[in-house]
Design a protein around this motif. Structure first.
Motif, PDB file in Angstrom:
ATOM      1  N   LEU B  43       0.824  -1.208   0.000  1.00  7.37           N
ATOM      2  CA  LEU B  43       0.000   0.000   0.000  1.00  7.37           C
ATOM      3  C   LEU B  43       0.860   1.261   0.000  1.00  7.37           C
ATOM      4  N   GLU B  45       3.740   1.389  -1.525  1.00 10.55           N
ATOM      5  CA  GLU B  45       4.172   1.441  -2.920  1.00 10.55           C
ATOM      6  C   GLU B  45       3.095   2.090  -3.803  1.00 10.55           C
ATOM      7  N   GLU B  46       1.854   1.707  -3.520  1.00 10.47           N
ATOM      8  CA  GLU B  46       0.728   2.270  -4.276  1.00 10.47           C
ATOM      9  C   GLU B  46       0.657   3.786  -4.057  1.00 10.47           C
ATOM     10  N   GLU B  49       3.384   5.579  -5.997  1.00  8.00           N
ATOM     11  CA  GLU B  49       3.045   5.729  -7.431  1.00  8.00           C
ATOM     12  C   GLU B  49       2.035   6.854  -7.638  1.00  8.00           C
TER      13      GLU B  49
END
Lengths: 233, 343
Positions: B43, B45-46, B49
């Motif tokens: 999450l 990482e999300e 991004e």
């Protein structure tokens, strides 16, 4: 052609990442909604319920991307199984997030009613077990680990036992007068929601086995039915 | 040989991701790579991004992510556009900072409450006494004043004891009989246990065991654990005491069948003045310092204290005192909290 398939596999990876992230969201939601329930946190309940729209959008996006891959790339074998399961897994996860919202709604309905420590203790255990199962299933999915996934149905039987204990405790607490009927009914539903979360993690694990081996438990029951039919004939 | 910038960046705990103007990742340090080893990492990482997309559009942004875990985790993701095009994201785990902030804020609030409440009560009672002629009422008010004064004195005594233990001075260790220490603690709670029909049971198998420690500190730590177990037991409950020696350390185990501790509170119960159920624990007459004393005694002896608890089923505390102890106590008391293991 090689480049085209590289693009396809990149898209497939993106779908897998999106699924893993959606699953991670559910894993974080489970203890969050348990805290909402045990701490009577109305603000937290509102936060989770409002956030469900985002989960729905992400699940729909996964489905659309999977359908697009099916239509444009005509995947086969393992790739086809991955795309087909993405369609199913995303809806399992979306439903799991709905169950978390349902726990928040139940928390709102029993707001102001104290829960005795025994009930609270079992709720915490149900939550821990449901989260552990979901984590196990998601890890199996991320690693395409059929062996780890195959253990989930047995692990889930522990959650089923806890659910039975919880129902028993609800009856005892109600009989002792520590909770009224309305609270008892809501708690019984809450127990069911945790138990269903466990079922969804088992479904997810079954899909992992399917991706890895092409086999689903439903195939076994279908084979048995067909064998019974041929015997009758 | 000088270390390259990439090696340096890889040593950082902060996750760093850099993208070029087309959105392609050009740098991802080791901490960012490790994100994929946990569900919260996915999450984070999300979020990285998501934030990088905004940064590419030219805006700085910051997002705080709070995960329920376990373990609880707070991460701040900060992204900025880079002068030469592209963008960079930094993800910092600030869980420990948040925990210490909460501890500090709560401590200030709690200490003022614990000391101001009895003093305030005494002032009100004294004011009421001034205009009171009735003998019976006067006696009652004086009784309440004595009670409040004793309460303030207990808190101050415990605070002084805790300060002394925290300083780590005067730790002269000697061999002690562990069973006698446990028996003395059980004896001290005998009256209150009988009043509440709580059975305190010292395991039969507790054979003569020697523990090396500072007598007063160990007596205080074990006494606090046993006293808490009795306080938080239901009427008619049972408290089990046992001692074991695995060769490396002596473990004093205190188990009760009481209300238990909510999972989310377990990591904070060793803080000074932290109370799980404020109404109930103040009603039991405790100062809110008992477990903080236990933790510091454990640290001073180079040992640890562990707790296992399920609401509605009870709690088990294990105080471990190593057989070979450090000459000097640890300097950083905050490290002690990390040694507290919870399950």
């Amino acid at each position: 052609m090689g480049e085209l398939r590289a693009g396809f596999h990149g898209d497939l990876e993106e779908i897998r990442d999106a699924i893993v992230r959606l699953g991670a969201t559910v894993i974080d939601l489970i203890p969050r909604v348990t805290a909402v329930l045990l701490e009577q946190d109305l603000e937290g309940a509102e936060y989770v319920i409002l956030g469900d729209a985002d989960v729905d959008t992400r699940a729909t996006s996964i489905e659309e991307r999977a359908l697009s891959l099916l239509a444009l790339q005509a995947p086969v074998a393992g790739d086809l199984r991955q795309v087909a399961t993405a369609l199913k897994i995303s809806s399992e996860m979306e439903r799991s997030a709905d169950l978390c919202c349902n726990i928040c709604k139940a928390a709102r309905r029993i707001y102001g009613h104290e829960l005795d420590p025994k009930l609270r203790g079992i709720i915490q255990k149900l939550s821990d077990q449901a989260q552990a199962e979901y984590r196990q299933a998601l890890d199996a999915y991320a690693a395409v680990d059929a062996v780890r996934a195959a253990a989930l149905p047995d692990i889930d039987s522990f959650l089923d036992d806890l659910h039975r204990q919880f129902i028993q405790q609800i009856l005892e607490s109600h009989a002792a007068g520590s909770i009224d009927l309305q609270v008892a009914v809501q708690l019984a539903l809450v127990g069911r929601f945790y138990e269903r979360l466990g079922d969804h993690s088992v479904n997810l694990a079954n899909k992992v086995c399917y991706i890895a081996t092409g086999w689903l438990p439903e195939h076994e029951s279908r084979r048995s039915t067909e064998a019974a039919d041929s015997n009758e004939r | 040989m000088p270390v390259g910038i990439n090696e340096l960046v890889d040593q950082l705990r902060t996750a760093i991701v850099q993208i070029d103007p087309s959105g392609r990742i050009v740098l991802r340090n080791s901490a960012a790579e490790r994100l994929r080893s946990s569900h919260s990492g996915y999450l984070i990482e999300e979020a990285i991004e998501r934030q990088l997309e905004r940064a590419l559009a030219g805006t700085d942004s910051e997002e705080t992510l709070e995960f329920f875990g376990p373990p609880k985790q707070v991460v701040v993701v900060h992204t900025s556009p880079l002068p030469g095009g592209g963008a960079v994201a930094l993800a910092d785990d600030i869980s420990e900072r948040r925990r210490l902030d909460a501890m500090r804020t709560d401590f200030v609030a709690n200490i003022s409450h614990e000391l101001k409440t009895p003093v305030g009560a005494m002032a009100v009672l004294a004011d009421a006494l001034l205009g009171e002629d009735d003998q019976e009422t006067t006696q009652r008010l004086i009784g309440r004043m004595v009670f409040e004064a004793e309460r303030a004195a207990r808190t101050i005594d415990d605070l002084l004891q805790l300060t002394e233990i925290e300083l780590g001075t005067e730790i002269a260790t000697i061999p002690l009989d562990a069973v006698s220490l446990m028996q003395a603690a059980a004896e001290r709670v005998r009256h209150s246990a009988r009043e509440r029909s709580v059975e305190v049971h010292l395991s039969e198998s507790a054979e003569p065991t020697t523990v090396v420690g500072e007598p007063r500190q160990l007596a205080s730590a074990i006494g606090n654990l046993v006293e808490n177990a009795v306080k938080y037991s239901e009427e008619g409950g049972r408290v089990d005491l046992s001692i074991s020696d695995d060769g490396d350390s002596v473990a004093f185990t205190v188990s009760d069948e009481g209300v238990g501790i909510p999972q989310r509170e377990i990591e904070r119960i060793f803080e000074r003045f932290y109370r799980v159920d404020k109404a109930r624990s103040r009603g039991t007459g405790g100062t809110g310092l008992g477990l903080a004393i236990v933790r510091h005694v454990a640290t001073n002896h180079g040992g640890s204290v562990e707790v296992m608890s399920v609401e509605g089923e009870g709690s088990t505390f294990v105080l471990r005192i190593p057989n070979s102890q450090p000459v000097d106590p640890p300097e950083d008391a905050s490290r002690a909290e990390q040694e507290v293991q919870t399950t």
